[in-house]
Design an enzyme around this catalytic site. Structure first.
Site, PDB file in Angstrom:
ATOM      1  N   ARG A 237       0.856  -1.181   0.000  1.00 48.93           N
ATOM      2  CA  ARG A 237       0.000   0.000   0.000  1.00 48.93           C
ATOM      3  C   ARG A 237       0.893   1.233   0.000  1.00 48.93           C
ATOM      4  O   ARG A 237       1.949   1.252   0.649  1.00 48.93           O
ATOM      5  CB  ARG A 237      -0.901   0.016   1.245  1.00 48.93           C
ATOM      6  CG  ARG A 237      -2.076  -0.990   1.187  1.00 48.93           C
ATOM      7  CD  ARG A 237      -3.123  -0.563   0.178  1.00 48.93           C
ATOM      8  NE  ARG A 237      -4.311  -1.423   0.173  1.00 48.93           N
ATOM      9  CZ  ARG A 237      -4.445  -2.498  -0.591  1.00 48.93           C
ATOM     10  NH1 ARG A 237      -3.448  -2.869  -1.413  1.00 48.93           N
ATOM     11  NH2 ARG A 237      -5.564  -3.207  -0.563  1.00 48.93           N
ATOM     12  N   GLU A 266      -4.510   7.420  -4.794  1.00 50.40           N
ATOM     13  CA  GLU A 266      -4.741   6.766  -6.069  1.00 50.40           C
ATOM     14  C   GLU A 266      -6.092   7.222  -6.632  1.00 50.40           C
ATOM     15  O   GLU A 266      -7.034   7.376  -5.884  1.00 50.40           O
ATOM     16  CB  GLU A 266      -4.728   5.240  -5.892  1.00 50.40           C
ATOM     17  CG  GLU A 266      -3.381   4.717  -5.419  1.00 50.40           C
ATOM     18  CD  GLU A 266      -3.381   3.204  -5.219  1.00 50.40           C
ATOM     19  OE1 GLU A 266      -4.385   2.537  -5.524  1.00 50.40           O
ATOM     20  OE2 GLU A 266      -2.368   2.700  -4.733  1.00 50.40           O
ATOM     21  N   HIS A 285      -1.759   0.242  -9.807  1.00 56.20           N
ATOM     22  CA  HIS A 285      -2.303  -0.719  -8.832  1.00 56.20           C
ATOM     23  C   HIS A 285      -2.829  -1.959  -9.573  1.00 56.20           C
ATOM     24  O   HIS A 285      -3.997  -2.326  -9.459  1.00 56.20           O
ATOM     25  CB  HIS A 285      -3.392  -0.069  -7.984  1.00 56.20           C
ATOM     26  CG  HIS A 285      -3.615  -0.798  -6.689  1.00 56.20           C
ATOM     27  ND1 HIS A 285      -4.014  -0.162  -5.546  1.00 56.20           N
ATOM     28  CD2 HIS A 285      -3.522  -2.103  -6.372  1.00 56.20           C
ATOM     29  CE1 HIS A 285      -4.156  -1.046  -4.570  1.00 56.20           C
ATOM     30  NE2 HIS A 285      -3.867  -2.240  -5.050  1.00 56.20           N
TER      31      HIS A 285
HETATM   32  C1  8YV Z   1      -6.912  -4.587  -5.734  1.00 52.32           C
HETATM   33  C2  8YV Z   1      -5.463  -5.206  -3.825  1.00 52.32           C
HETATM   34  O1  8YV Z   1      -6.720  -3.291  -5.352  1.00 52.32           O
HETATM   35  O2  8YV Z   1      -6.402  -7.223  -3.117  1.00 52.32           O
HETATM   36  C3  8YV Z   1      -5.918  -6.131  -2.767  1.00 52.32           C
HETATM   37  O3  8YV Z   1      -5.766  -5.756  -1.590  1.00 52.32           O
HETATM   38  O4  8YV Z   1      -4.851  -4.231  -3.544  1.00 52.32           O
HETATM   39  C4  8YV Z   1      -5.764  -5.470  -5.280  1.00 52.32           C
HETATM   40  O5  8YV Z   1      -6.034  -6.786  -5.491  1.00 52.32           O
HETATM   41  C5  8YV Z   1      -8.189  -4.970  -5.097  1.00 52.32           C
HETATM   42  O6  8YV Z   1      -8.362  -6.288  -5.289  1.00 52.32           O
HETATM   43  C6  8YV Z   1      -9.331  -4.129  -5.707  1.00 52.32           C
HETATM   44  O7  8YV Z   1     -10.026  -4.823  -6.642  1.00 52.32           O
END
Ligand code: 8YV
Length: 325
Positions: A237, A266, A285
């Site tokens: 993150r 973001e 991301h």
């Molecule tokens: C995507 C993620 O942002 O799974 C997570 O924590 O950061 C990523 O896989 C999320 O899945 C949003 O669809």
């Protein structure tokens, strides 16, 4: 009487059909201002929520007095107030495991792209600037055999260690809450304190969740411990890193480069100084963002939600204290 489910993420037709069989479904097409208004109007009748990338705080969820479960299409759950959900006995589920390999692939994509300057040099070719044989000014850094440092040895950290150890002959060092003997045995990995890892690793990879404890973990002091030839990778993150300090370190040549898939805010502001730096590879991301994996995550979230609404303990329950004893 079917339970009311509010979706704030589109699902594939098979998954939509499955949900419609079992529940009364309201789909929020997008999370723009109008979509959020629609969500607020739907919450008072909602028993279940399914989606991702939305901060679901008390102010919003107080509008949902009958809410029983939230199925997040993500492994990260930093956008939920877990204490609030547990207090209200609202079950929160996530989608670990199904995204582990894909996210580790993203981590290695950034390691290779950043070390070998793939984006910068591919753009040079595309701009018609490849006029002669490549020389030292365009050389990158080797990946094979270099020391892979992993901060956060969970599922994704382990998958990254596997790729480094077996795929690229990289010595693996790691920092985690506690030593992981099984990982040390499988990948000949060695535990290091955070300062030791930052000083010794050639690639420093963040694969840990965002929590009150990890927010701002990598700041000015930590960046100053890294070596000038080291490369920083973040697939966790954005807020685990002090982004202003990272920009400063990159500009000052304290570290060689950074491969970043996540950011403090973001989408990343197009005017971000990070995008003015040739030694930064920035991706939007895309950690788990493949057709196969996102479908698997959505399927997992639907399974979790339907189980919870049927009064069964879901497979991927995050706030276990919310489960009725
Ligand atoms: C995507 C993620 O942002 O799974 C997570 O924590 O950061 C990523 O896989 C999320 O899945 C949003 O669809």
């Amino acid at each position: 009487m079917k339970k009311q489910v509010v979706l704030y993420k589109k699902l594939s037709p098979p998954l939509m059909a499955r949900l419609h069989e079992q529940a009364q479904v309201t789909l929020i097409e997008s999370l723009d201002a109008q979509g959020l208004d629609t969500l607020r109007e739907a919450l008072p009748r909602a028993h279940g929520l399914l989606g991702a990338s939305l901060k679901l705080d008390a102010e919003l969820l107080d509008l949902a007095p009958d809410l029983e479960a939230i199925a997040s299409v993500s492994v990260g759950v930093d956008n939920y107030d877990i204490d609030y959900l547990t207090e209200r006995r609202i079950l929160l589920t996530n989608t670990p495991d199904v995204l582990t390999e894909t996210t580790a692939d993203t981590g290695f994509a950034l390691i290779l792209a950043t070390a070998r300057r793939v984006v910068e040099l591919a753009n040079m070719v595309r701009a018609g600037q490849w006029q002669r044989n490549i020389g030292p000014a365009h050389f990158g850094s080797d990946v094979h055999g270099k020391t892979l440092g992993i901060i956060g040895m969970g599922r994704i950290g382990e998958a990254l260690a596997q790729r480094g150890h077996f795929g690229f002959g990289m010595p693996v060092i790691y920092h985690s809450h506690s030593p992981k003997p099984a990982v040390e045995q499988r990948f000949n990995a060695q535990y290091r304190s955070l300062p030791e890892l930052l000083q010794q690793a050639d690639f420093i990879c963040l694969t840990l969740p965002l929590t009150a404890e990890t927010e701002g973990l990598i700041g000015t002091e930590e960046l100053a411990l890294m070596r000038p030839e080291s490369i920083f990778i973040n697939i966790s993150r954005g807020k685990v890193v002090d982004e202003a300090a990272l920009i400063q370190a990159l500009r000052a040549g304290q570290i060689r480069a950074a491969g970043l898939d996540v950011f403090e805010h973001e989408p990343l502001n197009p005017d971000s100084p990070l995008l003015q730096l040739n030694n930064v590879v920035a991706t939007p991301h895309i950690g788990s963002a493949t057709h196969e994996t996102r479908e698997a995550m959505a399927r997992c979230a639907v399974d979790n939600l339907l189980a919870a609404l049927a009064g069964e303990r879901p497979a991927n329950l995050v706030n276990v204290l919310a489960w009725k004893v």
